[in-house]
Structure formats: structure tokens, C-alpha cells
Scaffold this motif. Structure first.
Motif, PDB file in Angstrom:
ATOM      1  N   TYR A 188      40.251  32.755  44.147  1.00 53.08           N
ATOM      2  CA  TYR A 188      41.384  32.754  43.234  1.00 53.08           C
ATOM      3  C   TYR A 188      40.916  32.911  41.779  1.00 53.08           C
ATOM      4  CZ  TYR A 188      44.360  31.312  47.097  1.00 53.08           C
ATOM      5  OH  TYR A 188      45.031  31.264  48.295  1.00 53.08           O
ATOM      6  N   GLY A 189      41.705  33.682  41.034  1.00 47.81           N
ATOM      7  CA  GLY A 189      41.408  33.920  39.632  1.00 47.81           C
ATOM      8  C   GLY A 189      40.532  35.127  39.386  1.00 47.81           C
ATOM      9  N   GLU A 190      39.771  35.541  40.411  1.00 45.87           N
ATOM     10  CA  GLU A 190      38.869  36.674  40.220  1.00 45.87           C
ATOM     11  C   GLU A 190      39.632  37.982  40.034  1.00 45.87           C
ATOM     12  OE1 GLU A 190      40.189  35.724  43.646  1.00 45.87           O
ATOM     13  OE2 GLU A 190      38.163  34.889  43.672  1.00 45.87           O
ATOM     14  N   ASP A 191      40.815  38.106  40.646  1.00 48.71           N
ATOM     15  CA  ASP A 191      41.589  39.332  40.455  1.00 48.71           C
ATOM     16  C   ASP A 191      42.170  39.410  39.040  1.00 48.71           C
ATOM     17  OD1 ASP A 191      43.322  37.224  41.000  1.00 48.71           O
ATOM     18  OD2 ASP A 191      44.204  38.152  42.781  1.00 48.71           O
ATOM     19  N   LEU A 192      42.500  38.258  38.449  1.00 48.12           N
ATOM     20  CA  LEU A 192      42.953  38.236  37.052  1.00 48.12           C
ATOM     21  C   LEU A 192      41.844  38.716  36.119  1.00 48.12           C
ATOM     22  CD1 LEU A 192      44.732  34.742  36.970  1.00 48.12           C
ATOM     23  CD2 LEU A 192      45.822  36.966  37.206  1.00 48.12           C
ATOM     24  N   GLU A 193      40.657  38.149  36.311  1.00 43.11           N
ATOM     25  CA  GLU A 193      39.524  38.521  35.465  1.00 43.11           C
ATOM     26  C   GLU A 193      39.173  39.990  35.635  1.00 43.11           C
ATOM     27  OE1 GLU A 193      35.614  39.467  34.149  1.00 43.11           O
ATOM     28  OE2 GLU A 193      36.194  39.425  36.283  1.00 43.11           O
ATOM     29  N   LEU A 194      39.197  40.482  36.867  1.00 46.47           N
ATOM     30  CA  LEU A 194      38.882  41.879  37.142  1.00 46.47           C
ATOM     31  C   LEU A 194      39.850  42.806  36.423  1.00 46.47           C
ATOM     32  CD1 LEU A 194      37.547  44.233  38.730  1.00 46.47           C
ATOM     33  CD2 LEU A 194      39.180  43.737  40.578  1.00 46.47           C
ATOM     34  N   CYS A 195      41.140  42.566  36.586  1.00 47.70           N
ATOM     35  CA  CYS A 195      42.134  43.444  35.971  1.00 47.70           C
ATOM     36  C   CYS A 195      42.055  43.404  34.454  1.00 47.70           C
ATOM     37  CB  CYS A 195      43.535  43.058  36.445  1.00 47.70           C
ATOM     38  SG  CYS A 195      43.836  43.398  38.202  1.00 47.70           S
ATOM     39  N   ASP A 196      41.828  42.236  33.898  1.00 45.14           N
ATOM     40  CA  ASP A 196      41.676  42.097  32.446  1.00 45.14           C
ATOM     41  C   ASP A 196      40.462  42.894  31.969  1.00 45.14           C
ATOM     42  OD1 ASP A 196      42.008  41.258  29.854  1.00 45.14           O
ATOM     43  OD2 ASP A 196      41.362  39.206  30.199  1.00 45.14           O
ATOM     44  N   ARG A 197      39.352  42.760  32.666  1.00 42.47           N
ATOM     45  CA  ARG A 197      38.110  43.445  32.287  1.00 42.47           C
ATOM     46  C   ARG A 197      38.257  44.959  32.379  1.00 42.47           C
ATOM     47  NH1 ARG A 197      34.145  43.913  36.367  1.00 42.47           N
ATOM     48  NH2 ARG A 197      34.950  41.941  37.200  1.00 42.47           N
ATOM     49  N   VAL A 198      38.890  45.427  33.437  1.00 43.71           N
ATOM     50  CA  VAL A 198      39.067  46.867  33.634  1.00 43.71           C
ATOM     51  C   VAL A 198      39.939  47.467  32.529  1.00 43.71           C
ATOM     52  CG1 VAL A 198      40.188  48.559  35.147  1.00 43.71           C
ATOM     53  CG2 VAL A 198      38.606  46.880  36.114  1.00 43.71           C
ATOM     54  N   GLN A 199      41.003  46.748  32.173  1.00 46.92           N
ATOM     55  CA  GLN A 199      41.864  47.247  31.098  1.00 46.92           C
ATOM     56  C   GLN A 199      41.152  47.256  29.746  1.00 46.92           C
ATOM     57  OE1 GLN A 199      46.279  45.923  31.633  1.00 46.92           O
ATOM     58  NE2 GLN A 199      45.072  44.510  32.862  1.00 46.92           N
ATOM     59  N   LYS A 200      40.348  46.254  29.494  1.00 48.93           N
ATOM     60  CA  LYS A 200      39.601  46.207  28.237  1.00 48.93           C
ATOM     61  C   LYS A 200      38.567  47.329  28.162  1.00 48.93           C
ATOM     62  CE  LYS A 200      40.138  41.281  27.251  1.00 48.93           C
ATOM     63  NZ  LYS A 200      39.483  39.939  27.243  1.00 48.93           N
ATOM     64  N   SER A 201      38.174  47.852  29.317  1.00 52.00           N
ATOM     65  CA  SER A 201      37.223  48.969  29.358  1.00 52.00           C
ATOM     66  C   SER A 201      37.908  50.321  29.230  1.00 52.00           C
ATOM     67  CB  SER A 201      36.416  48.925  30.671  1.00 52.00           C
ATOM     68  OG  SER A 201      35.660  47.737  30.749  1.00 52.00           O
ATOM     69  N   GLY A 202      39.228  50.321  29.076  1.00 57.01           N
ATOM     70  CA  GLY A 202      39.953  51.562  28.853  1.00 57.01           C
ATOM     71  C   GLY A 202      40.608  52.172  30.066  1.00 57.01           C
ATOM     72  N   TRP A 203      40.539  51.494  31.216  1.00 60.13           N
ATOM     73  CA  TRP A 203      41.164  51.992  32.434  1.00 60.13           C
ATOM     74  C   TRP A 203      42.546  51.380  32.607  1.00 60.13           C
ATOM     75  CZ3 TRP A 203      38.670  55.670  35.361  1.00 60.13           C
ATOM     76  CH2 TRP A 203      37.304  55.843  35.119  1.00 60.13           C
ATOM     77  N   ARG A 204      43.376  52.042  33.392  1.00 61.07           N
ATOM     78  CA  ARG A 204      44.716  51.526  33.678  1.00 61.07           C
ATOM     79  C   ARG A 204      44.701  50.681  34.954  1.00 61.07           C
ATOM     80  NH1 ARG A 204      48.791  56.479  33.771  1.00 61.07           N
ATOM     81  NH2 ARG A 204      50.351  54.796  33.813  1.00 61.07           N
ATOM     82  N   VAL A 205      45.501  49.623  34.937  1.00 62.87           N
ATOM     83  CA  VAL A 205      45.777  48.829  36.133  1.00 62.87           C
ATOM     84  C   VAL A 205      47.228  49.092  36.498  1.00 62.87           C
ATOM     85  CG1 VAL A 205      46.013  46.506  37.087  1.00 62.87           C
ATOM     86  CG2 VAL A 205      44.057  47.068  35.624  1.00 62.87           C
ATOM     87  N   LEU A 206      47.447  49.575  37.714  1.00 63.71           N
ATOM     88  CA  LEU A 206      48.777  50.013  38.146  1.00 63.71           C
ATOM     89  C   LEU A 206      49.217  49.274  39.400  1.00 63.71           C
ATOM     90  CD1 LEU A 206      48.033  53.805  37.727  1.00 63.71           C
ATOM     91  CD2 LEU A 206      49.611  52.528  36.292  1.00 63.71           C
ATOM     92  N   TYR A 207      50.521  49.206  39.549  1.00 66.29           N
ATOM     93  CA  TYR A 207      51.145  48.661  40.760  1.00 66.29           C
ATOM     94  C   TYR A 207      52.080  49.730  41.310  1.00 66.29           C
ATOM     95  CZ  TYR A 207      54.653  46.183  43.539  1.00 66.29           C
ATOM     96  OH  TYR A 207      55.511  45.799  44.539  1.00 66.29           O
ATOM     97  N   THR A 208      52.139  49.851  42.632  1.00 63.55           N
ATOM     98  CA  THR A 208      53.074  50.798  43.236  1.00 63.55           C
ATOM     99  C   THR A 208      53.872  50.126  44.349  1.00 63.55           C
ATOM    100  OG1 THR A 208      53.335  52.974  44.264  1.00 63.55           O
ATOM    101  CG2 THR A 208      51.377  51.698  44.905  1.00 63.55           C
ATOM    102  N   SER A 209      55.153  50.433  44.384  1.00 62.68           N
ATOM    103  CA  SER A 209      56.003  49.967  45.486  1.00 62.68           C
ATOM    104  C   SER A 209      55.991  50.957  46.640  1.00 62.68           C
ATOM    105  CB  SER A 209      57.447  49.782  44.992  1.00 62.68           C
ATOM    106  OG  SER A 209      57.997  51.034  44.593  1.00 62.68           O
ATOM    107  N   ASN A 210      55.308  52.071  46.451  1.00 56.40           N
ATOM    108  CA  ASN A 210      55.307  53.141  47.452  1.00 56.40           C
ATOM    109  C   ASN A 210      54.291  52.928  48.571  1.00 56.40           C
ATOM    110  OD1 ASN A 210      57.269  54.488  45.893  1.00 56.40           O
ATOM    111  ND2 ASN A 210      55.681  55.462  44.653  1.00 56.40           N
ATOM    112  N   ALA A 211      53.502  51.870  48.465  1.00 52.48           N
ATOM    113  CA  ALA A 211      52.526  51.536  49.502  1.00 52.48           C
ATOM    114  C   ALA A 211      52.649  50.045  49.794  1.00 52.48           C
ATOM    115  CB  ALA A 211      51.113  51.879  49.043  1.00 52.48           C
TER     116      ALA A 211
END
Length: 303
Positions: A188-211
Motif C-alpha cells: 500500500y502507498g507504493e502506487d501513489l508514490e509511483l504515479c507521483d514520481r512518473v508525473q514529476k518526470s514528465g510522463w502522463r498518468v491516465l485512467y480508462t473506463s474502456n478496460a
């Protein structure tokens, strides 16, 4: 746990949407106490199995697999998930069409097919934590509402989001660096840190309802009686909050969670008196335990 894992692996084999030679499946067993290892060896010999001598935690186990992966994209799946016929093909299609997407989260469904709010949400702040845990959404005008920590409705489409659940997310290896998850997080909490880190590196974090992915929420954790593993539900997210917001705000965070869990404990305790539905007693016990963990953290003044 063994039956959950078997269902998950069967769904991958059936609905991968790719020829067997075009994908690989890594199974990391964290010293399970059942027949999971034998089941994988006998029923899924084409899958790559690593049997750990102890429980390394969710994050470190995924990092083990990451070091062995060769794919263009990597799909993380909890053992208590089941993919549907279009899940993987749709996620691959979206990642191919969005070259700046570092992470793509799937729409999670509860065991009864209803939408699971823990699919994703905004990264936690004191404002949205208070809004959720103190029931302010019932007391204050909706126009004052911050971006919620969890998706409050089954929003359709593909869009940017603060975080998505590690139970079912696809990532681009180049976006995460040497490891997927920070190894200091056990569970728990590791997915929060991962998404925060990825966004700070300039990448997008996306969610889709299509899958969509069926997620039997907390079924894998409930198989463990360890108090420390159960406490990780609170401690993991708290660890991320402290890294991002510092000690003083974490002290306030602990206070809010103590109040939130305690009020829910009282509500479920009362309900269990007037209604013999065992789920009320179970929810009350869980919230009482989590309130205790949060209160101990509060007494340590955010440390």
C-alpha cells in the motif's frame, strides 16, 4: 489465495489477445502458505515462476519481475484480479496511441460487478483527506469539494488522473526508471508514490473506463492474519503522504484518519447491534484496528 491466482492466470491465458510467443507472464510468489507454487508449475508451465523464501512485500516482488521483463509494456495484476476479453488489447491500443503515457490504469470492478472507487483518484492532500474522512461531502456545498482521493463516480473515457491502483496498471518501462516501486514500501502507498514520481518526470498518468478488471478487493490481504500486514493498509499510504508533505502535515493527516476510522468504527458497531449482518461487525473490527494504527502514529507526532 490459490484459487484466486488460478482464476487470474486463466483469464490472462484466455484473453491476452496476443499469440503466446508475443507475451510473457511472470508470477512472483511471496512465500504463500498454500499450494500456489505447485499449482502454477502444474497448470501454467509456460509462465515464469519465482518462489520467494519469504514475503518481500508487494512492491519488491513487482520489482523482481521488472528486472526480468523484456516487453514494450508491462501490465501489473494482483493475484485477486480477473481480466475480461478486451482488457489487455484495449490497454495496449491506448498506450500505443499515447506516446507520452507512462502509466495507464484500468477500471476496477467489485466481485458483484459494481464500480470500485479505489480504481484511482487525486493524490492525497489535507483538504481532500478531511473532505473524505470527516464526511464534509455531506455537510458542505459541493462547489467547495476538492479533487477526491477516490473516484466518486464511474466516469467514462480516458483521462489524466493523480494516481491509479497498482492492482491493474500498464506502464511504459522507460517512465519508471530502475525500479517500478520504491522498495521502502511493503504494501500500500507504493502506487501513489509511483504515479507521483512518473508525473514529476514528465510522463502522463491516465485512467480508462474502456478496460475493466474484476478485483476481489482485499481478498489476497485477508488471507494473511499478520497484524503488521493488516496495518499496512494505513501505514503504506501514510508513508507516501509523509514523503510528499513532511512531518507536520503528516501529524494532521494522522489526526484526520484517527477521527475518520473511529467514527466509522462507532457507526458499524451500532449497526451490528440492530442488524445481525456479519459484514457490519467485520467492518467495525477493521475500522477499530485501523483507528488504533492511526492514533499510535498521531501520538508519535508524525514521525
Amino acid at each position: 489465495m490459490c484459487d484466486l491466482l488460478e482464476s487470474c492466470l486463466n483469464s490472462i491465458r484466455q484473453y491476452a489477445g496476443l499469440p503466446p510467443e508475443e507475451y510473457e507472464v511472470h508470477v512472483i510468489d511471496n512465500h504463500s502458505a498454500d499450494d500456489s507454487v505447485e499449482m502454477v508449475r502444474e497448470q501454467f508451465p509456460e509462465f515464469l515462476l519465482t518462489a520467494n523464501p519469504d514475503n518481500k512485500g508487494f512492491g519488491r516482488a513487482n520489482n523482481q519481475a521488472f528486472s526480468q521483463c523484456r516487453g514494450k509494456y508491462i501490465l501489473l495484476l494482483n493475484p485477486d484480479t480477473v481480466v475480461s476479453d478486451n482488457t489487455i488489447p484495449q490497454m495496449l491500443k491506448l498506450m500505443d496511441s499515447l506516446p507520452n503515457a507512462g502509466i495507464l490504469g484500468a477500471r476496477l470492478l467489485n466481485s458483484d460487478g459494481t464500480f470500485q472507487r479505489a480504481s484511482g483518484g487525486a493524490l492525497p492532500t489535507l483538504k481532500n483527506i478531511a473532505w473524505h474522512w470527516l464526511f464534509l461531502f455531506h455537510l458542505l456545498p459541493k462547489r467547495w469539494a476538492p479533487q477526491p482521493t477516490f473516484l466518486i463516480e464511474d466516469r467514462q473515457g480516458t483521462f489524466d488522473i493523480g494516481w491509479v491502483s497498482g492492482a491493474a496498471l500498464m506502464l511504459r518501462p522507460a517512465a519508471v526508471g530502475e525500479n517500478i516501486f520504491d522498495p521502502q514500501f511493503f504494501m500500500y502507498g507504493e502506487d501513489l508514490e509511483l504515479c507521483d514520481r512518473v508525473q514529476k518526470s514528465g510522463w502522463r498518468v491516465l485512467y480508462t473506463s474502456n478496460a475493466s478488471v474484476m478485483h476481489h478487493l482485499r481478498q489476497s490481504v485477508s488471507k494473511h492474519s499478520s497484524a503488521e500486514i493488516q496495518a499496512s493498509v494505513v501505514k503504506g499510504n501514510r508513508a507516501y503522504f509523509r514523503i510528499r508533505h513532511g512531518q507536520m502535515k503528516t501529524w494532521l493527516y494522522d489526526f484526520l484518519l484517527t477521527c475518520g476510522y473511529s467514527s466509522r468504527w462507532c457507526c458499524f458497531a451500532v449497526l451490528s447491534i440492530f442488524d445481525k449482518d456479519p459484514s457490519y461487525a467485520e467492518q467495525g473490527s477493521m475500522n477499530r484496528h485501523h483507528a488504533g494504527v492511526a492514533f499510535k502514529s498521531f501520538l508519535r507526532c508524525g514521525r
